[in-house]
Design a protein around this motif. Sequence first.
Motif, short mmCIF file in Angstrom:
data_model
loop_
_atom_site.label_atom_id
_atom_site.label_comp_id
_atom_site.label_asym_id
_atom_site.label_seq_id
_atom_site.Cartn_x
_atom_site.Cartn_y
_atom_site.Cartn_z
N LYS A 389 27.25 13.22 -2.25
CA LYS A 389 26.88 12.96 -3.64
C LYS A 389 27.50 11.66 -4.17
N VAL A 392 25.75 7.99 -2.10
CA VAL A 392 24.33 8.07 -1.77
C VAL A 392 23.87 6.81 -1.04
N ASP A 393 24.45 5.66 -1.37
CA ASP A 393 24.01 4.39 -0.81
C ASP A 393 24.67 4.05 0.53
N GLN A 398 26.48 9.32 4.83
CA GLN A 398 25.39 10.30 4.93
C GLN A 398 25.20 10.77 6.36
N LEU A 427 20.23 17.04 -0.44
CA LEU A 427 21.02 15.85 -0.12
C LEU A 427 20.61 15.25 1.22
N GLN A 430 17.31 13.55 0.80
CA GLN A 430 17.50 12.26 0.12
C GLN A 430 18.03 11.21 1.09
N ALA A 431 18.96 11.61 1.97
CA ALA A 431 19.50 10.69 2.97
C ALA A 431 18.41 10.21 3.93
N THR A 434 16.34 7.67 2.12
CA THR A 434 17.03 6.43 1.75
C THR A 434 17.46 5.60 2.95
#
Length: 468
Positions: A389, A392-393, A398, A427, A430-431, A434
């Motif tokens: 969390k 994230v970037d 991740q 999560l 999302q990884a 991204t």
Amino acid sequence: MATRRITQETFDAAVRENMEEFEMEPGEALREAVEQFESQGVNLSFIVKAVPTVPSDEKQEEPTHEVLQALESLRIGKDTDDFQDVMADINLFTENCSSGFAQRYLAAQKDAYPIILSYCKKSLAKPEAALVALSALAALTDGQPDLLDTEGQQFLLDALKKFQTDSSVTHEAVRAVRHCCLKHEQNRQDLIKGGVLPLLTGAIKLHSGCAELVKEASAALRVMTFDDDVRVTFGHAHEHARIIVLEQNGLKILIETANAHLNDTSVLSDICATLSCLAVRNEFCQDISDLGGLKLMLTLLADSYETPELVKQVLSAIKAVAGNDDVKDAVVSAGGVQLIVMAMNRHTSNASVCEQGCACLSVLALRKPNNCKAIMENGGTLAAIQSMKAHVDSANVQKQACMLLRNLVSRMKNYSQPILELGAEALIAQALQTHQDCGDVGKAALRDLGCKVELQELWTGKHGSLTN
């Protein structure tokens, strides 16, 4: 990304034109030239972004950059018999080279290396001269290891042998060795064949109380284990690590030295980083543990968990030695999981600590159901989720967190539901969206957690094209 290149002369001509033709002040002319070339996609990292000046000693009439003024003075005085007369010029050259890569690149383009090497060979008569000459060589070769030739290699070995008892000279010689071996496999191999490794480990033993030298020699040993030269298909990184451990007793020397610097976090960070690079065999990992290295790491994690740089290196070292299954169990039995989770919770905002913490727990969990239980019971999963969390970037955070979650449930399916209740599925998804690097490990984590995941079949083995 800027890929075009220009020469220093082209850049200087543009600055001069701005000043003469458009009557700009020097600072404005310089800014205008930088903006002009950058807008054209020119890479200026090799360019000295300064206005050339006329030297004050009147030996030269044309405006030029300070590093070249210093180099010209050295070129003029290179035949002098009295080294004392040129020491100020060498120091000025070193200062300019140390100010940025562009300065030392420009100096190298103007044949600085043979001039500096000629002074280096003269300097072996006196330690104060050797210190000044080695500092110049170390500064010039920083980021330019290709400059070193056979003569330079022999000079470095000679200097290390002759001035073994002088910590200052040895420090500069070791720094030059490190610069010349970083991203240069041939220099590594040549210097190791010439006997540099016993000189490096010997420097640590002889000057174990000198923190700066210990750090420099430790870093040089670490560089010898790198496989970072893209021009070489196969390096000797593993063999070099083997020599350091088996022939030079490197593990014992480093661990004993670390115990002598328990209050110096920078020394401890360097030594832990080097131990990580040397833990390349199962038996080496066990040796580090048997020599007290594991106990030292866990003690540092407990006592110095407020220092993020040290925590990162300690976690990296624990991860490396935990490649040995017996060491894995020893870490968990000694309360290592609690300490790792504590460090991650303390430094949740630090991406490097979170990455290494997740990686460390991931290795401990691999093929070890009892260790997975310890990680679950001590909040390791929650720490990983919080890391995802918070960063994230960060693809690395991740990726390591996904790997940990997968290892926790691969043999313990009953942990899937508690992990999913923490929000892991969203999560991981999302990884995946991204970060392309998280593709395989993210999908594997979702699959083992029992989530729906699309696994693309790249090839069925049938005749025809690989793509539709």
